[in-house]
Enzyme design. Structure first.
Site, PDB file in Angstrom:
ATOM      1  N   ALA A 249       0.812  -1.222   0.000  1.00 52.04           N
ATOM      2  CA  ALA A 249       0.000   0.000   0.000  1.00 52.04           C
ATOM      3  C   ALA A 249       0.844   1.269   0.000  1.00 52.04           C
ATOM      4  CB  ALA A 249      -0.940  -0.004   1.199  1.00 52.04           C
ATOM      5  N   ASN A 250       2.136   1.152  -0.301  1.00 51.88           N
ATOM      6  CA  ASN A 250       2.974   2.347  -0.366  1.00 51.88           C
ATOM      7  C   ASN A 250       2.849   3.052  -1.717  1.00 51.88           C
ATOM      8  OD1 ASN A 250       4.309  -0.064  -1.335  1.00 51.88           O
ATOM      9  ND2 ASN A 250       6.126   1.195  -1.681  1.00 51.88           N
TER      10      ASN A 250
ATOM     11  N   ILE B 194      -2.433   0.970  -6.605  1.00 55.47           N
ATOM     12  CA  ILE B 194      -3.762   0.559  -6.170  1.00 55.47           C
ATOM     13  C   ILE B 194      -3.822   0.385  -4.659  1.00 55.47           C
ATOM     14  CG2 ILE B 194      -5.496  -1.278  -6.312  1.00 55.47           C
ATOM     15  CD1 ILE B 194      -4.540  -1.848  -9.133  1.00 55.47           C
TER      16      ILE B 194
ATOM     17  N   SER C   1      -5.866 -11.315 -11.630  1.00 53.36           N
ATOM     18  CA  SER C   1      -5.841 -10.595 -12.903  1.00 53.36           C
ATOM     19  C   SER C   1      -6.588 -11.393 -13.957  1.00 53.36           C
ATOM     20  CB  SER C   1      -4.404 -10.370 -13.369  1.00 53.36           C
ATOM     21  OG  SER C   1      -4.374  -9.892 -14.708  1.00 53.36           O
TER      22      SER C   1
ATOM     23  N   TYR D 152       3.897 -14.748 -14.696  1.00 51.86           N
ATOM     24  CA  TYR D 152       2.941 -13.852 -14.046  1.00 51.86           C
ATOM     25  C   TYR D 152       1.531 -14.424 -14.132  1.00 51.86           C
ATOM     26  CZ  TYR D 152       0.175  -9.643 -13.107  1.00 51.86           C
ATOM     27  OH  TYR D 152      -0.727  -8.752 -12.591  1.00 51.86           O
TER      28      TYR D 152
END
Length: 312
Positions: A46-47, A50, A174, A199
Site C-alpha cells: 500500500a505504499n 492501487i 488478474s 505472471y
C-alpha cells in the site's frame, strides 16, 4: 505525407475523445457507504498504486489501517499523505517483504502482538514480468511473492480473522489468469521460464487459493474474494519496457489507480456478497473465471503443495 496527416488526425481525435474513452473504460464503482470505525485493516503493497488508493479509501471510512510494504520510506511517505488527506491518524507502516518468509513471519508475529482484531486483509502487493530470479527461500519470484508470500501471510493471520468475524480476505488476481496453468512438476520455472506466463501462472494461483480458502472457511464468518482490478496505470509494469511503452500509448484505455481500487473495495465492503465467497470479481461484480480457475482438485493440490513448500 499522407501517413503523417493520418497520424495527426488520429492523435487529434484521441486527444479530444480521451475523457469519453476513459469514462467508458472506467469500469464498476464501489457504492458502499459502510463506515469502518473501530475496524482493523491490513493492505499489502500500500505504499504505491492501487494499494495506496485502497488504504486511503479505507482510512477515510475510519479504519485503523496498516500499510504492509517492503520499502519503509515510501510507506511512511504514503501514510503521511493518507493521514493528511483523510484526517485519520491511525495509519501505520510495517515492514513486510513477501519474497522472504522470515520477514512475513516477523510481520505476522509483531502484528498479532500489537492487534487483537483484524477485519479486512487485502493481499494486493505483487510483481509482474520479472526476469528469472528466486526469492530468499528459493522460490521463483512470481510464484513466491504473488502466491506463496500471501498464502503464508494469510495462514499466519487466519485465526485473528476468525476471532474478528465477520471478516474478509481480498486477493488481487488478474484477467491474465486465463493464460495461466499450474505445472506441479515445474512450479519454480527451472525447466521452462517465460516472464509473462510466469505472471499468468501466479495470478491463476491467486484464484485457486481464494477458491480453496473460501471452502475451508465455510461457517467461520470469514469470506474470501479474488479480484481483477482492471488494466491500471501503476509501477507494476516497471520490469517490462514493452509494457511501459504500451501503457503510455494506450493511456486513454487504462484505468487510474483510483478506478483500479473499486473492485477490491467492493469485495471488502459490500453487504450481501458473503454467499459469493471464493468467487472471482471484476468491475464490482462476479464474473467468468477460466475452467482452470474452477478446478477444485487443482485448488486442493495447490494448497497442499504450498503448505509443504512453506513448512506449514
Amino acid at each position: 505525407m499522407i501517413g503523417i496527416l493520418v497520424l495527426l488526425i488520429f492523435f487529434s481525435f484521441l486527444y479530444v475523445a480521451t475523457p469519453y474513452i476513459r469514462k467508458f473504460f472506467a469500469g464498476g464503482v464501489c457504492t458502499s457507504t459502510v463506515r469502518l470505525d473501530g475496524k482493523v485493516v491490513v493492505v499489502t503493497g500500500a505504499n504505491t498504486g492501487i494499494g495506496k488508493e485502497t488504504a486511503k479509501d479505507l482510512a477515510r471510512r475510519g479504519a485503523k489501517v496498516y500499510i504492509a510494504c517492503r520499502d519503509i520510506l515510501k510507506g511512511e511517505s504514503a501514510a503521511s499523505e493518507i493521514r493528511a488527506a483523510t484526517k485519520n491518524q491511525q495509519v501505520f507502516v510495517r515492514k513486510l517483504d513477501l519474497s522472504n518468509t522470515k520477514s512475513i513471519r516477523a510481520f505476522a508475529e509483531a502484528f498479532l502482538a500489537e492487534e487483537k482484531q483484524l477485519h479486512i486483509l487485502i493481499n494486493n502487493a505483487g510483481v509482474m514480468m520479472c526476469p528469472y530470479s528466486k526469492t530468499a527461500d528459493g522460490f521463483e519470484t512470481h510464484f513466491g511473492v504473488n502466491h506463496l508470500g500471501h498464502f503464508l501471510l494469510t495462514h499466519l493471520l487466519l485465526e485473528r480473522l476468525k476471532e474478528s468475524a465477520p471478516s474478509r480476505v481480498v486477493n488481487t488476481s488478474s484477467i491474465v489468469h486465463h493464460f495461466g496453468s499450474i505445472y506441479f512438476r515445474d512450479l519454480q520455472g527451472e525447466k521452462y521460464y517465460n516472464r509473462f506466463l510466469a505472471y499468468c501462472h501466479s495470478k491463476l494461483a491467486n484464484v485457486l487459493f481464494t477458491r480453496e480458502l473460501a471452502f475451508r472457511l465455510k461457517g467461520t464468518g470469514v469470506t474470501a474474494y479474488a479480484v481483477h482490478p482492471g488494466i491500471v496505470r501503476s509501477e507494476l509494469v516497471r520490469h517490462s519496457f514493452l509494457m511501459c511503452l504500451l501503457w503510455r500509448l494506450f493511456t486513454p484505455f487504462v484505468k487510474s489507480t483510483k478506478q483500479g481500487t473499486q473492485t477490491s473495495l467492493h469485495c471488502a465492503l459490500a453487504e450481501g456478497i458473503e454467499s459469493q465467497s471464493g468467487r472471482y470479481f471484476s468491475d464490482c461484480k462476479k464474473t467468468w473465471v477460466s475452467p482452470k480457475g474452477r478446478n477444485n482438485k487443482t485448488a486442493k493440490r495447490l494448497w497442499d503443495v504450498s503448505c509443504e513448500l512453506l513448512g506449514i
